[in-house]
Enzyme design. Structure first.
Site, PDB file in Angstrom:
ATOM      1  N   LYS A   1       0.885  -1.174   0.000  1.00  0.00           N
ATOM      2  CA  LYS A   1       0.000   0.000   0.000  1.00  0.00           C
ATOM      3  C   LYS A   1       0.923   1.224   0.000  1.00  0.00           C
ATOM      4  O   LYS A   1       0.850   2.093   0.880  1.00  0.00           O
ATOM      5  CB  LYS A   1      -0.912  -0.049   1.241  1.00  0.00           C
ATOM      6  CG  LYS A   1      -2.033   0.976   1.240  1.00  0.00           C
ATOM      7  CD  LYS A   1      -3.149   0.712   0.234  1.00  0.00           C
ATOM      8  CE  LYS A   1      -4.141   1.863   0.208  1.00  0.00           C
ATOM      9  NZ  LYS A   1      -5.177   1.721  -0.846  1.00  0.00           N
TER      10      LYS A   1
ATOM     11  N   ASP B   1      -5.439  -3.268  -2.093  1.00  0.00           N
ATOM     12  CA  ASP B   1      -6.887  -3.246  -2.358  1.00  0.00           C
ATOM     13  C   ASP B   1      -7.182  -3.785  -3.759  1.00  0.00           C
ATOM     14  O   ASP B   1      -8.109  -4.572  -3.964  1.00  0.00           O
ATOM     15  CB  ASP B   1      -7.478  -1.840  -2.144  1.00  0.00           C
ATOM     16  CG  ASP B   1      -6.661  -0.721  -2.783  1.00  0.00           C
ATOM     17  OD1 ASP B   1      -5.519  -0.973  -3.215  1.00  0.00           O
ATOM     18  OD2 ASP B   1      -7.171   0.411  -2.851  1.00  0.00           O
TER      19      ASP B   1
ATOM     20  N   ASP C   1      -2.275 -12.287   5.626  1.00  0.00           N
ATOM     21  CA  ASP C   1      -3.305 -12.958   6.421  1.00  0.00           C
ATOM     22  C   ASP C   1      -4.658 -12.821   5.727  1.00  0.00           C
ATOM     23  O   ASP C   1      -5.373 -13.806   5.515  1.00  0.00           O
ATOM     24  CB  ASP C   1      -3.358 -12.327   7.819  1.00  0.00           C
ATOM     25  CG  ASP C   1      -4.446 -12.937   8.679  1.00  0.00           C
ATOM     26  OD1 ASP C   1      -4.534 -14.175   8.708  1.00  0.00           O
ATOM     27  OD2 ASP C   1      -5.205 -12.181   9.309  1.00  0.00           O
TER      28      ASP C   1
ATOM     29  N   ASP D   1      -6.872 -15.860   3.301  1.00  0.00           N
ATOM     30  CA  ASP D   1      -8.250 -16.331   3.551  1.00  0.00           C
ATOM     31  C   ASP D   1      -9.103 -16.124   2.300  1.00  0.00           C
ATOM     32  O   ASP D   1      -9.892 -16.983   1.913  1.00  0.00           O
ATOM     33  CB  ASP D   1      -8.900 -15.563   4.720  1.00  0.00           C
ATOM     34  CG  ASP D   1      -8.760 -16.291   6.045  1.00  0.00           C
ATOM     35  OD1 ASP D   1      -7.705 -16.930   6.249  1.00  0.00           O
ATOM     36  OD2 ASP D   1      -9.693 -16.221   6.869  1.00  0.00           O
TER      37      ASP D   1
HETATM   38  C1  IPM Z   1      -3.454 -17.398  10.281  1.00  0.00           C
HETATM   39  C2  IPM Z   1      -4.367 -17.085  11.436  1.00  0.00           C
HETATM   40  C3  IPM Z   1      -3.561 -16.416  12.537  1.00  0.00           C
HETATM   41  C4  IPM Z   1      -2.934 -15.174  11.958  1.00  0.00           C
HETATM   42  C5  IPM Z   1      -4.356 -16.096  13.812  1.00  0.00           C
HETATM   43  C6  IPM Z   1      -5.033 -17.323  14.388  1.00  0.00           C
HETATM   44  C7  IPM Z   1      -3.515 -15.410  14.856  1.00  0.00           C
HETATM   45  O1  IPM Z   1      -5.413 -16.275  11.019  1.00  0.00           O
HETATM   46  O2  IPM Z   1      -2.521 -18.199  10.460  1.00  0.00           O
HETATM   47  O3  IPM Z   1      -3.682 -16.871   9.195  1.00  0.00           O
HETATM   48  O4  IPM Z   1      -3.590 -14.128  11.947  1.00  0.00           O
HETATM   49  O5  IPM Z   1      -1.786 -15.232  11.530  1.00  0.00           O
HETATM   50 MG    MG Z   2      -5.462 -15.932   8.953  1.00  0.00          MG
END
Ligand code: IPM
Ligand code: MG
Length: 371
Positions: A202, A234, A258, A262
């Site tokens: 960013k 973004d 992180d 996801d």
């Molecule tokens: C990940 C998880 C962890 C992170 C959490 C559980 C602290 O979300 O491994 O991605 O944020 O790194």
């Molecule tokens: Mg995570």
């Protein structure tokens, strides 16, 4: 006597952790029998269970066991039982962040690959996710997660309507060497793949990102054979769902990685498919990218595949057992091709007799790895 012995520190943690780890260890033992390698797995405490038993989410014995092992295989930590916003209470996540920091695991490698058999399981259109094969290289021991932070109470004017209230901050801070080493790791990985690195930052807003980008460009100059480009975070979040096959290796700051990982997991159909390797100077750690899913803990329905893929990464990165890693990969592909699904991967079109539980999925993979 087996020709080789490896010691694995296993950390079952909380929620579905113990269930999925049990299946992954069975797969590992099947690999051991096939390749005449002995894997000695010893459990240690981390997370909520460690708080319950010792008061500390990351007991010193666990650090010692992890350091002495050839690799660490972690399941998941956390759950509502230990949820608190009180900064003085221990949290399971402190165990996870602590072990990453203490083992110096600065590079978190999160491969995101869609299995052809699962393109229909994604919430995105099959033609968008078909052929996705990317790796997120997330910086893991710095940035916003580990920068200076504080929370103050009764600060004059910080509350609503001019009343005293709370103030809190976190800091995104990097030293040059931290950026240098993670970016190098990304380029090293890109060279074993499709020779493309996308630097995600960013830099239009954050100073730490402007430095990050400068360092990234300097290192890119040492790898003329690797294509390199910048993308604002973004935009990267948007591109991941718009046209994910454009990516090969993504390198980014801790928090960005992180969040993006996801998001990227949904390209594969389920967060239950995403594994990760955390590498540094010492013992490496392997874990699913998902959490402890307390809502389904103990029901026997959890998807053990991310944990099993973590074993695959461990065999390949820590022990150079690429054939064994390929055996697991093939076993997963075949099992999915036969139509078997855990609940998270099963839509209405999956017949009931093909929906398997955690142990059922483990049985199928173990049988195939045995051959
Ligand atoms: C990940 C998880 C962890 C992170 C959490 C559980 C602290 O979300 O491994 O991605 O944020 O790194
Ligand atoms: Mg995570």
């Amino acid at each position: 006597m087996a020709s080789k012995t490896y010691r694995i520190c296993t950390l079952p943690g909380d929620g579905i952790g113990p269930e999925i780890l049990e299946q992954a260890v069975r797969v590992l033992q099947a690999v051991g029998e096939r390749y005449d390698v002995e894997f000695i797995c010893t459990d240690a405490l981390l997370g909520g269970i460690a708080i319950d038993e010792t008061g500390d989410p990351f007991p010193p014995e666990t650090l010692a066991a992890a350091k002495a092992a050839d690799a660490v295989l972690l399941a998941a930590v956390g759950g509502p039982k230990w949820d608190t916003t009180d900064p003085d209470k221990p949290r399971p996540e402190q165990g996870l962040l602590g072990i990453r920091k203490e083992l110096g695991l600065f590079a978190n490698i999160r491969p995101v690959k869609t299995y052809r058999q699962l393109v229909g399981a994604s919430t995105l259109r099959p033609e968008v996710v078909d052929g996705v094969d990317l790796v997120i290289v997330r910086e893991l021991t710095g940035g916003l997660y580990f920068g200076a932070r504080d929370r103050k109470y009764d600060v004059p004017g910080a509350g609503v309507d001019g009343a005293p209230g709370q103030q809190a901050y976190d800091t995104m801070s990097y030293s040059e060497y931290e950026v240098d080493r993670i970016v190098r790791e990304a380029f090293r990985i890109a060279k074993t793949r499709r020779n493309k690195v996308t630097n995600v930052d960013k830099a239009n807003v954050l100073e730490s990102c402007r430095m990050w980008r400068e360092v990234e460009h300097r290192i890119a100059g040492e790898f003329p054979e690797v294509e390199n480009g910048d993308m604002l975070v973004d935009n990267a979040a948007m591109q991941l769902v718009r046209n994910p096959t454009q990516f090969d290796v993504i390198v980014c700051e801790n928090t960005f990685g992180d969040i993006l990982s996801d998001e990227a997991s949904m390209l594969t159909g389920s967060l239950g498919m995403l594994a990760s390797a955390s590498l540094g100077s010492g013992t490496a750690l392997y874990e699913p990218s998902h959490g402890s899913a307390p809502d389904i803990a103990g029901l026997g329905v959890a998807n053990p595949l991310a944990q099993i893929i973590s074993v695959e990464l461990m065999l390949s990165y820590s022990f150079g057992m690429r054939d064994a890693a390929d055996d697991i990969e093939r076993a997963i592909e075949e099992t999915l091709a036969e139509g078997y699904r855990t609940r998270d991967l099963a839509d209405a079109s999956v017949p009931a007799d093909k929906v398997v539980g955690c142990a059922g999925m483990g049985d199928l993979i173990v049988a195939k790895v045995r051959g």
